[in-house]
Scaffold this motif. Structure first.
Motif, PDB file in Angstrom:
ATOM      1  N   ASP A  17       5.623  18.017   5.693  1.00 10.70           N
ATOM      2  CA  ASP A  17       4.797  17.805   4.506  1.00 10.70           C
ATOM      3  C   ASP A  17       5.169  18.700   3.333  1.00 10.70           C
ATOM      4  N   VAL A  18       6.353  19.311   3.403  1.00  6.88           N
ATOM      5  CA  VAL A  18       6.805  20.187   2.322  1.00  6.88           C
ATOM      6  C   VAL A  18       8.229  19.809   1.922  1.00  6.88           C
ATOM      7  N   ASP A  58       3.213  27.743   3.655  1.00  7.04           N
ATOM      8  CA  ASP A  58       1.803  27.800   4.065  1.00  7.04           C
ATOM      9  C   ASP A  58       0.880  27.753   2.850  1.00  7.04           C
ATOM     10  N   ARG A 107       0.735  24.254   1.260  1.00  6.53           N
ATOM     11  CA  ARG A 107       0.002  23.328   2.128  1.00  6.53           C
ATOM     12  C   ARG A 107      -1.496  23.569   2.017  1.00  6.53           C
ATOM     13  N   GLN A 108      -1.893  24.846   1.911  1.00  7.36           N
ATOM     14  CA  GLN A 108      -3.308  25.173   1.776  1.00  7.36           C
ATOM     15  C   GLN A 108      -3.859  24.714   0.425  1.00  7.36           C
ATOM     16  N   GLY A 125       2.469  16.146   1.546  1.00  7.12           N
ATOM     17  CA  GLY A 125       1.569  15.460   2.450  1.00  7.12           C
ATOM     18  C   GLY A 125       2.324  14.771   3.582  1.00  7.12           C
ATOM     19  N   ARG A 130      -2.312  22.511  -1.574  1.00  6.33           N
ATOM     20  CA  ARG A 130      -1.838  21.161  -1.874  1.00  6.33           C
ATOM     21  C   ARG A 130      -1.251  21.098  -3.289  1.00  6.33           C
ATOM     22  N   TYR A 141       4.196  20.561  -2.026  1.00  5.38           N
ATOM     23  CA  TYR A 141       3.425  19.904  -0.981  1.00  5.38           C
ATOM     24  C   TYR A 141       3.523  18.399  -1.182  1.00  5.38           C
TER      25      TYR A 141
END
Length: 235
Positions: free
Chosen positions: A213-214, A182, A185-186, A233, A188, A231
């Motif tokens: 995306d990870v 998480d 992803r936040q 994307g 990037r 990350y």
């Protein structure tokens, strides 16, 4: 000893390792070195490193995913007392070595499976016997397995646990994996986790393998490497 294998999926890589090494899957531990998820323009890719489970090797941790499953099912075993001379000697050895460290314990059989025995250690000093990140427990387990080999039972793996540490550690690492995913992803970006043994690293890789995306990658040298959560994307 260690070997490396590549395939499109983790399952295929493990099956390839088992076939080429001529070993059952529970006779080696798997460390995922690198993963690449399948996309429209790229094939799936997994690179693994296999550690054969030899109690004479100087590995500090030979705990595997199959051992975790055994501990989770340990409530099925009704009789904690030694059932033969081998089990009695193992219990006596565990008591003796920990007593010489200056701690009082109760050691009893936690589970029995074919060629695998679980031993539970109960003590008021459990936190010390477990050690930071379970390293003391791993070291004790290694000594007990070496002793089992000296008794002529190299075919039997001994698993030590105390205060359900093995399961608690596994659950903690799964939570860590999701929280870290998480965060990257936040932001990037990527996050490098603490050094872990092969079983712990594989747990992180496997937990995050289905998040599109990870990606994850092991970094460093030696037994205790670090996992980088990256990350990538949505592709």
């Amino acid at each position: 000893m260690t070997y490396e294998f590549e395939a499109e999926t983790e399952k295929e890589a493990i099956e390839k390792a088992a076939a080429e090494l001529g070993l059952e899957k529970d006779k080696f531990d798997v460390e995922i070195l690198e993963t690449q998820k399948k996309s429209l323009f790229k094939r799936g890719y997994v690179k693994i490193r296999v550690h054969t489970l030899d109690t004479n090797e100087s590995s500090e941790s030979d705990y595997s995913v199959n051992d975790s499953k055994s501990i989770k099912n340990s409530s099925m075993i009704a009789n904690p007392l030694p059932q033969d001379e081998f089990e009695q000697k193992i219990i006596e050895f565990v008591n003796q070595i920990v007593n010489k460290m200056g701690y009082e314990i109760t050691a009893e059989v936690m589970f029995r499976e074919e060629k695998k025995i679980g031993i539970k250690i109960t003590s008021s000093s459990s936190s010390i016997l477990i050690g930071r990140k379970g390293k003391n427990l791993d070291a004790l387990q290694l000594l007990v397995n070496v002793y089992a080999g000296h008794l002529g039972r190299e075919d039997v793996r001994i698993i030590l646990d105390s205060e359900n540490y093995r399961i608690r550690r596994e659950e903690s690492l799964v939570r860590l994996a999701y929280v870290t995913a998480d965060k990257v992803r936040q932001k990037r970006s990527s996050i490098l986790l603490e050094p872990m043994n092969p079983f712990e690293r594989r747990l992180i890789h496997t937990t995050l393998n289905d998040i599109p995306d990870v990606e994850t990658k092991s970094e460093g040298d030696g037994l205790y490497k670090q996992v980088r959560v990256i990350y990538k994307g949505v592709r």
